[in-house]
Design an enzyme around this catalytic site. Structure first.
Site, mmCIF file in Angstrom:
data_model
loop_
_atom_site.group_PDB
_atom_site.id
_atom_site.type_symbol
_atom_site.label_atom_id
_atom_site.label_comp_id
_atom_site.label_asym_id
_atom_site.label_seq_id
_atom_site.Cartn_x
_atom_site.Cartn_y
_atom_site.Cartn_z
ATOM 1 N N ARG A 246 31.126 75.818 3.174
ATOM 2 C CA ARG A 246 30.028 76.458 3.882
ATOM 3 C C ARG A 246 29.893 77.886 3.348
ATOM 4 O O ARG A 246 30.892 78.552 3.075
ATOM 5 C CB ARG A 246 30.271 76.494 5.403
ATOM 6 C CG ARG A 246 30.252 75.128 6.075
ATOM 7 C CD ARG A 246 28.857 74.531 6.102
ATOM 8 N NE ARG A 246 28.785 73.286 6.864
ATOM 9 C CZ ARG A 246 28.965 72.070 6.353
ATOM 10 N NH1 ARG A 246 29.251 71.948 5.056
ATOM 11 N NH2 ARG A 246 28.892 70.998 7.111
ATOM 12 N N GLU A 274 21.292 80.207 3.583
ATOM 13 C CA GLU A 274 20.894 79.057 2.778
ATOM 14 C C GLU A 274 19.532 78.568 3.242
ATOM 15 O O GLU A 274 19.385 78.244 4.424
ATOM 16 C CB GLU A 274 21.934 77.946 2.938
ATOM 17 C CG GLU A 274 21.845 76.860 1.892
ATOM 18 C CD GLU A 274 23.022 75.897 1.982
ATOM 19 O OE1 GLU A 274 23.774 75.764 0.994
ATOM 20 O OE2 GLU A 274 23.192 75.281 3.057
ATOM 21 N N HIS A 293 22.977 73.078 -2.943
ATOM 22 C CA HIS A 293 23.638 72.222 -1.951
ATOM 23 C C HIS A 293 23.467 70.741 -2.325
ATOM 24 O O HIS A 293 23.019 69.932 -1.529
ATOM 25 C CB HIS A 293 23.068 72.477 -0.550
ATOM 26 C CG HIS A 293 24.036 72.115 0.538
ATOM 27 N ND1 HIS A 293 24.128 72.817 1.710
ATOM 28 C CD2 HIS A 293 24.954 71.120 0.640
ATOM 29 C CE1 HIS A 293 25.052 72.267 2.495
ATOM 30 N NE2 HIS A 293 25.570 71.237 1.859
#
Length: 335
Positions: A246, A274, A293
């Site tokens: 993360r 993000e 991602h």
């Protein structure tokens, strides 16, 4: 075969055909009676109530709405939630376990491509492939064949932060290589680390001695900025930080400072925030390699998640135990 239990999809509708392509959906429907055209995105929708009242198995995925008390009251026959993605934190509530509803997750299946991405990046980073490619693109020249000191994967120490599903799979994938992995995890003792085949180190010692550090810890209040200015300063010159966990586990301001100094490089599949703002220096810094991602399940890998659910449904139908049951006591330590 006994009568199939009623099941219901609860996720973002466009994910259903990707996670459950025809062959996987067909296998799931051998065990449960489920309509792929009925996909719940909001349990408050009046048209959902009748289906929910009949539902014994809820097949969830990304975008599943929260299973609060009102939803659980409306689903008196519900006995299992089979999640076709990773964490159930976003929608699972304590009432699920109080009512004895079984919960399964495809997190183990989703861990596989993340670990594969990590392995690939470790090997590429050890050979300085990413930076070499950028240098060639900038200079439009090649140094030709020759020994490049300081690179290579023979005996390089790789620090793994977190013995999560992904962290453990990374350790498995590293075994055939002449790398020297080490582990840090506050919930792992020496005996468990020995069973995993790696030395257990305190975080600071791991950072000081690893040429490549890869982060696989969960995001919790305790792990916010786990890798901050002090921790980054411990890493040796030329070290590489990989983060597929993360974004908030790494202090990006501190990392940018190290990258600007040219002391460290970073491979980031997750960022904080993000997505990154358009003016983020991480787009342009030569020591930063950022991907959107994509380490987790993508494309044809999504079918593996659906297959995991289909297999869990088969176990339920035959009276077996779920292979990937979620332990509510461990949720706070999971991503």
């Amino acid at each position: 075969m006994s009568q199939r239990p009623q099941a219901l999809f609860a996720m973002t509708a466009e994910n259903v055909p990707q996670v459950f392509p025809p062959e996987v959906l067909s296998r799931l429907r051998e065990s449960v009676d489920i309509d792929p055209a009925l996909v719940v995105r909001d349990f408050a929708d009046p048209g959902v109530r009748d289906a929910l009242a009949r539902t014994e198995i809820l097949v969830t995925g990304w975008g599943c709405p929260r299973l609060d008390e009102a939803v659980l009251d409306a689903a008196p026959r519900l006995r299992a939630v089979l999640h076709s993605a990773g964490s159930v934190k976003s929608f699972a509530t304590p009432g699920i376990w109080r009512r004895g509803i079984a919960v399964s997750s495809a997190a183990a299946a989703n861990a596989l491509p993340v670990a594969e991405y990590t392995l690939a990046m470790i090997l590429l980073a050890g050979k300085d492939v990413l930076a070499a490619r950028d240098r060639m693109r900038t200079t439009r020249t090649s140094s030709g064949w020759g020994v490049v000191p300081g690179i290579g994967n023979y005996g390089r120490r790789v620090g793994v932060i977190g013995a999560s599903r992904i962290g453990r799979r990374v350790l498995e994938l590293l075994r055939p290589f002449d790398l020297r992995p080490v582990l840090t995890d506050p919930y792992v003792d020496e005996r468990e680390a020995a069973a995993l085949g790696v030395p257990l180190l305190p975080l600071d010692d791991l950072l000081r001695t690893s040429g490549i550090v890869t982060v696989h810890a969960p995001e919790t209040p305790e792990t916010h900025h786990l890798i901050g200015r002090r921790e980054l300063a411990l890493m040796p010159d030329g070290a590489v930080l990989i983060n597929t966990a993360r974004g908030a586990l790494v202090d990006h301001d501190a990392l940018v400072a190290e990258l600007r100094a040219g002391r460290l490089t970073a491979i980031l599949d997750v960022t904080d925030p993000e997505p990154l703002p358009t003016d983020s220096p991480l787009y342009d810094l030569p020591g930063a390699f950022v991907t959107p991602h994509l380490a987790g399940s993508q494309g044809n890998e999504l079918a593996r998640l659906g297959l995991t659910v289909a297999e869990e449904a088969e176990r339920l139908l035959t009276g077996g135990k779920l292979a990937y049951a979620v332990d509510p006591a461990a949720l706070e330590r999971e991503a």
